[in-house]
Design an enzyme around this catalytic site. Structure first.
Site, PDB file in Angstrom:
ATOM      1  N   CYS A  12      35.974  49.304  42.594  1.00  8.40           N
ATOM      2  CA  CYS A  12      37.155  50.391  42.723  1.00  8.40           C
ATOM      3  C   CYS A  12      38.403  49.484  43.133  1.00  8.40           C
ATOM      4  O   CYS A  12      39.506  50.178  43.205  1.00  8.40           O
ATOM      5  CB  CYS A  12      36.732  51.453  43.452  1.00  8.40           C
ATOM      6  SG  CYS A  12      36.408  50.821  45.377  1.00  8.40           S
ATOM      7  N   ILE A  22      33.265  44.756  46.202  1.00  9.85           N
ATOM      8  CA  ILE A  22      32.306  43.650  46.973  1.00  9.85           C
ATOM      9  C   ILE A  22      33.583  42.795  47.922  1.00  9.85           C
ATOM     10  O   ILE A  22      33.385  41.696  48.304  1.00  9.85           O
ATOM     11  CB  ILE A  22      31.794  42.469  46.082  1.00  9.85           C
ATOM     12  CG1 ILE A  22      32.691  42.173  44.889  1.00  9.85           C
ATOM     13  CG2 ILE A  22      30.277  43.044  45.598  1.00  9.85           C
ATOM     14  CD1 ILE A  22      33.957  41.336  44.957  1.00  9.85           C
ATOM     15  N   CYS A  34      47.651  32.970  32.227  1.00 13.36           N
ATOM     16  CA  CYS A  34      46.882  34.066  31.501  1.00 13.36           C
ATOM     17  C   CYS A  34      47.729  34.938  30.801  1.00 13.36           C
ATOM     18  O   CYS A  34      47.218  35.308  29.610  1.00 13.36           O
ATOM     19  CB  CYS A  34      46.278  34.820  32.785  1.00 13.36           C
ATOM     20  SG  CYS A  34      45.015  34.196  33.704  1.00 13.36           S
TER      21      CYS A  34
END
Length: 383
Positions: free
Chosen positions: A177, A199, A355
């Site tokens: 989330c 986590i 990226c």
């Protein structure tokens, strides 16, 4: 900007390494100490040898160490990838080491699952708050009808809600989330109850603050420890941390948690190749133990568990998203510069730029895949 913008590049030494690197770059449109914004300016005589010896890891670390600078790293990366220097820039030792590790060790086991949270997502909420938009979405925005990053992230959240056909009172599970962006949006505007897991301790703390007063339960938990029953499940930007050895477990878990007439939306970066590997620099400094799935890997792992109803690719939008994050990062860095090192600044600038270039070159994709458990009738996905 960093101080080395005021430095003059060195004259490249006439070494075998520099000659080899020039040959590799020939035809790419990128030249060492060239005159274009995408040409790297070299400040250390051992740059060429380091890059040839260590590949993408050496290139990234050399940038963090201030050995080179480039005004448009994103465009440099795009041109190099289009020239075919992607996989070739990973040394054989790097590729072999990752395959050996992934073969003998579950790099994304329960015991190791929290490593990426501690090393990346827990780095500092103040940094991410300045880089991201007010939704705190740390995933690709949807730019189809958006002019700003905030509009694109709101559009992405609403697109996910529409694909899931949310209705008031539904119980929704958000796997990964983050800082609570989807949970807050879905609960506030669609009247659903959301259970979100992450986590990252820092993500969980801020997500709870952002969702206070809403029917949202944020938990610090691994997806393999979940129990319950949910009408809808969503996972945005988390599957990249699951790992190929755990794909069957992941889809088995989702299938057991999802209602018989439920829907599951998977939002993930994707790879063009079904390979077991990771970029060495990204693995070491940004997303340890991460792995990008391919179409085949998702299809094989979900087969027998779920039915694919829709597959959308808007990977080109990640280029725009990453460049918007970079603009925010540069504009607000001075606000947190006293709390982070210049090396951290260079690490994030390199990560966001490279990226963006990879998505621009279509080396990476962004997929939203909608699954069901086989509910009757036709599904038409909104766009």
């Amino acid at each position: 900007m960093t101080s080395d913008h005021r430095m003059a590049p060195i004259a490249l030494p006439d070494t075998r390494a520099c000659r080899v690197l020039d040959t590799l770059l020939d035809g790419s449109g990128v030249a060492l100490n060239g005159n274009h914004p995408w040409d790297p300016q070299i400040y250390h005589p051992d740059f060429c040898a380091r890059v040839l010896r260590q590949g993408t890891l050496g290139l990234g670390e050399a940038y963090m160490d201030g050995w080179w600078q480039c005004e448009r790293i994103d465009e440099m990366a795009c041109r190099l990838l289009n020239h075919g220097l992607g996989e070739r820039a990973k040394t054989p030792a790097d590729r072999l080491m990752y395959r050996l590790q992934a073969g003998f060790i579950n790099l994304q086991s329960k015991a190791r699952a929290y490593i990426v949270g501690e090393r990346h997502y827990d780095l500092g909420n103040d940094l991410f708050e300045r880089m991201l938009d007010p939704t705190m979405c740390y995933s690709c925005g949807y730019w189809k009808a958006a002019d700003t990053l905030h509009q694109a992230q709101l559009a992405k959240l609403e697109l996910a809600c529409r694909k899931l056909e949310l209705a008031p009172g539904m119980r929704v599970l958000d796997i990964g989330c983050g800082w609570g962006s989807f949970a807050e949006h879905a609960a506030r505007y669609h009247g659903v109850e959301v259970t979100g897991i992450t986590i990252s301790r820092e993500q969980a703390r801020l997500a709870r603050e952002r969702c206070e007063g809403l029917p949202v339960d944020i938990r610090l938990q691994d997806y393999r420890d979940l129990a319950g029953h949910f009408d809808r499940i969503v996972s945005i930007g988390m599957f990249e941390h699951v790992g190929h050895r755990n794909y069957p477990t992941y889809f088995d878990t989702v299938a057991h948690l999802l209602a018989h007439d439920g829907l599951f939306l998977l939002h993930s970066i994707g790879s063009n190749r079904s390979d077991v590997g990771a970029d060495p620099w990204v693995d070491r400094y940004i997303f340890p133990n991460g792995q990008l799935p391919s179409i085949r890997q998702i299809a094989e792992a979900s087969e027998g568990h779920l039915i694919m109803e829709d597959w959308q690719n808007f990977g080109a939008d990640y280029d725009t998203t990453l460049m918007a994050w970079l603009t925010n990062f540069d504009a607000h860095w001075h606000e947190i510069a006293d709390r982070y090192s210049e090396r951290t600044q260079r690490m994030f600038r390199y990560y966001l730029s490279v990226c963006a270039g990879a998505f621009r070159a279509r080396e990476l994709q962004l997929w939203q895949v909608l699954f069901s458990r086989g509910r009757p009738g036709r599904y038409d996905a909104p766009r």
